[in-house]
Design an enzyme around this catalytic site. Structure first.
Site, PDB file in Angstrom:
ATOM      1  N   HIS A 287       0.826  -1.204   0.000  1.00 59.14           N
ATOM      2  CA  HIS A 287       0.000   0.000   0.000  1.00 59.14           C
ATOM      3  C   HIS A 287       0.864   1.259   0.000  1.00 59.14           C
ATOM      4  CE1 HIS A 287      -2.863   2.853   2.226  1.00 59.14           C
ATOM      5  NE2 HIS A 287      -3.354   2.704   1.023  1.00 59.14           N
TER       6      HIS A 287
ATOM      7  N   GLU B  75      -4.999   7.921   7.019  1.00 58.67           N
ATOM      8  CA  GLU B  75      -5.954   7.005   6.379  1.00 58.67           C
ATOM      9  C   GLU B  75      -6.316   5.862   7.328  1.00 58.67           C
ATOM     10  OE1 GLU B  75      -6.271   4.288   2.282  1.00 58.67           O
ATOM     11  OE2 GLU B  75      -4.478   5.496   2.674  1.00 58.67           O
TER      12      GLU B  75
ATOM     13  N   GLU C  93       2.198   1.756  -3.462  1.00 62.88           N
ATOM     14  CA  GLU C  93       1.156   2.311  -4.342  1.00 62.88           C
ATOM     15  C   GLU C  93       1.084   3.826  -4.201  1.00 62.88           C
ATOM     16  OE1 GLU C  93      -2.967   3.741  -3.773  1.00 62.88           O
ATOM     17  OE2 GLU C  93      -3.054   1.639  -3.192  1.00 62.88           O
ATOM     18  N   HIS C  94       1.123   4.329  -2.981  1.00 66.99           N
ATOM     19  CA  HIS C  94       1.089   5.777  -2.761  1.00 66.99           C
ATOM     20  C   HIS C  94       2.321   6.459  -3.353  1.00 66.99           C
ATOM     21  CE1 HIS C  94      -2.183   6.836   0.272  1.00 66.99           C
ATOM     22  NE2 HIS C  94      -2.387   5.546   0.034  1.00 66.99           N
TER      23      HIS C  94
END
Length: 443
Positions: free
Chosen positions: A66, A146, A69-70
């Site tokens: 994750h 998040e 991905e960012h």
């Protein structure tokens, strides 16, 4: 019949569905390209898929997929983060990414005339991102926000806890996709770079695109973009042979009386108690997956479903109530959800389980069967009006199933589900209750 995809022929170029305009090629480097040409629209959706998700991480690097991905949106050797964002904004398109347990997807939707730009930007991101320490420091804070946002949402934290309890909190597939505050904070930039080097390779890449496009032209754009970013694309290279298997979820425990299942309680300042009840279900590859879709529709898939009618409409015990399922290559789960005032929890839990048990003992009616099939096929057909949905379907068929299935074949399989298949599956699931999660105020 479904057409098995070819992995052993480096020159593989197959028309999978002539009527629907679906074609598949293996490009240099082993890159797989699947397209559906649709001249009735003026747009195209392009997706770049990697068969790596949170279940492929080492425990100490949980959340690295994750985080990566960012970071791929934070700049390349040719573009700044603003350049990447502006490229899609200035043509009225959109771009985003998704990290899941078994894959990562980067996608963009643009006018067909802007497809070359989308291919250039997305290939640049996955091949030539800078992955800098400073970007990690900044984006780590965004990701922690998040995670905190999910902690504040009782339905988010409830579902993640339920999933972990069912699949095993110590298994790779049971861990949260985003990692935890501790693992994300401890993640070093070299860990992220190592993850990128290991998994972001030509033989792993699957590209799917749907819309007003030309297959050969897009293939040329992709090869040029990937080579521009530094990837070596050898002629004759073969793609990865499907997804590497992770640790299996634990075996189902002996059937439990629902009243005897000790709830996993999460105390949150809430007016309602959010209830998740269920257990292990079907994998994404199960032959019974179409029967499961019908079962979920009848049980809790809409306003006419049994759970909605019994718990909300007839008794007024909850506003939100439904059933759900999730399937992975080697594991799955099913669940029932309701939110109610705390004093009603015991009654609602009993009614949730009772509906599934009654389906297993008494089956469903012919009317319920036909209504469910209509709901499933109708929503399926309406979803395919959108190029993004069709792009996602092509990627799922390639990565998960390893073969192409036409829309007509899928609809036929749903149509073949009968009352007995649903009843048998309901009986199996009703005997598999193992987990109960509650999120709400302190009792």
């Amino acid at each position: 019949m479904p057409l098995d995809l070819t992995y052993d022929d480096p020159a593989s170029d197959v028309v999978l569905d002539a009527a629907a305009g679906v074609r598949r090629s293996i490009l240099p480097g082993g890159v797989r390209l699947l397209t559906q040409t649709d001249r009735s629209v003026r747009s195209a959706t392009l997706g770049l898929w990697l068969p790596v998700g949170s279940r492929d991480e080492r425990p100490e690097h949980a959340g690295s997929t994750h985080v990566l991905e960012h970071l791929l949106f934070k700049g390349t050797s040719r573009r700044s983060a603003l350049d990447i964002a502006a490229a899609f904004d200035e043509v009225g398109g959109d771009s985003n990414a998704v990290t899941a347990k078994e894959h990562t997807l980067y996608y963009g939707r643009v006018r067909s005339a802007d497809l070359p730009m989308a291919a250039d930007v997305l290939t640049d991101m996955i091949t030539a991102s800078l992955l800098e320490e400073e970007a990690l420091r900044t984006e780590r804070e965004v990701i922690l926000e998040e995670l905190a946002m999910a902690e504040d949402d009782p339905t988010d934290i409830g579902y993640e806890t339920f999933l972990a309890e069912v699949l095993g909190p110590e298994t790779a597939i049971g861990r949260p996709v985003g990692g935890t505050e501790q693992t994300v904070t401890a993640l070093a930039i070299e860990d992220v770079r190592e993850h990128w080097r290991e998994h972001y390779t030509p033989e792993n890449l699957v590209v799917t695109a749907v819309g007003d496009l030309d297959h050969e032209e897009l293939a040329g754009l992709l090869v040029a973009g990937l080579r521009r970013g530094g990837w070596e694309l050898a002629d004759g290279a073969l793609p990865t042979r499907g997804r590497r298997e992770g640790a299996l979820a634990p075996e189902s425990a002996a059937a439990l009386d629902v009243a005897a299942i000790a709830p996993h309680r999460l105390v949150r300042p809430s007016e309602q108690n959010h209830i998740y009840l269920g257990g292990q279900g079907l994998s994404a590859l199960s032959e019974d997956r179409h029967a499961l879709s019908v079962l979920m529709s009848v049980l809790g898939g809409g306003m006419s479903s049994r759970l909605f009618q019994n718990i909300r409409e007839q008794r007024g015990l909850a506003y939100s109530v439904y059933s759900f399922s999730a399937g992975y290559r080697d594991a799955g789960l099913f669940g029932l959800y309701a939110a109610c005032r705390p004093g009603r929890t015991a009654q609602v839990v009993e009614l949730l389980a009772e509906e599934l048990e009654q389906m297993g003992s008494g089956g469903i009616t012919a009317t319920e069967l036909e209504r469910a099939k209509g709901q499933i096929t109708g929503s399926f057909a309406l979803g395919l009006e959108d190029t993004s949905s069709r792009m996602g379907r092509l990627g799922t068929l390639e990565l998960v199933h390893g073969r192409y299935t036409s829309v007509d074949e899928t609809l036929r399989r749903i149509g073949e589900v009968d009352v007995r298949a649903v009843q048998d599956l309901a009986a199996r699931l009703a005997a598999s209750f193992s987990t109960r999660v509650e999120v709400g105020p302190e009792s």
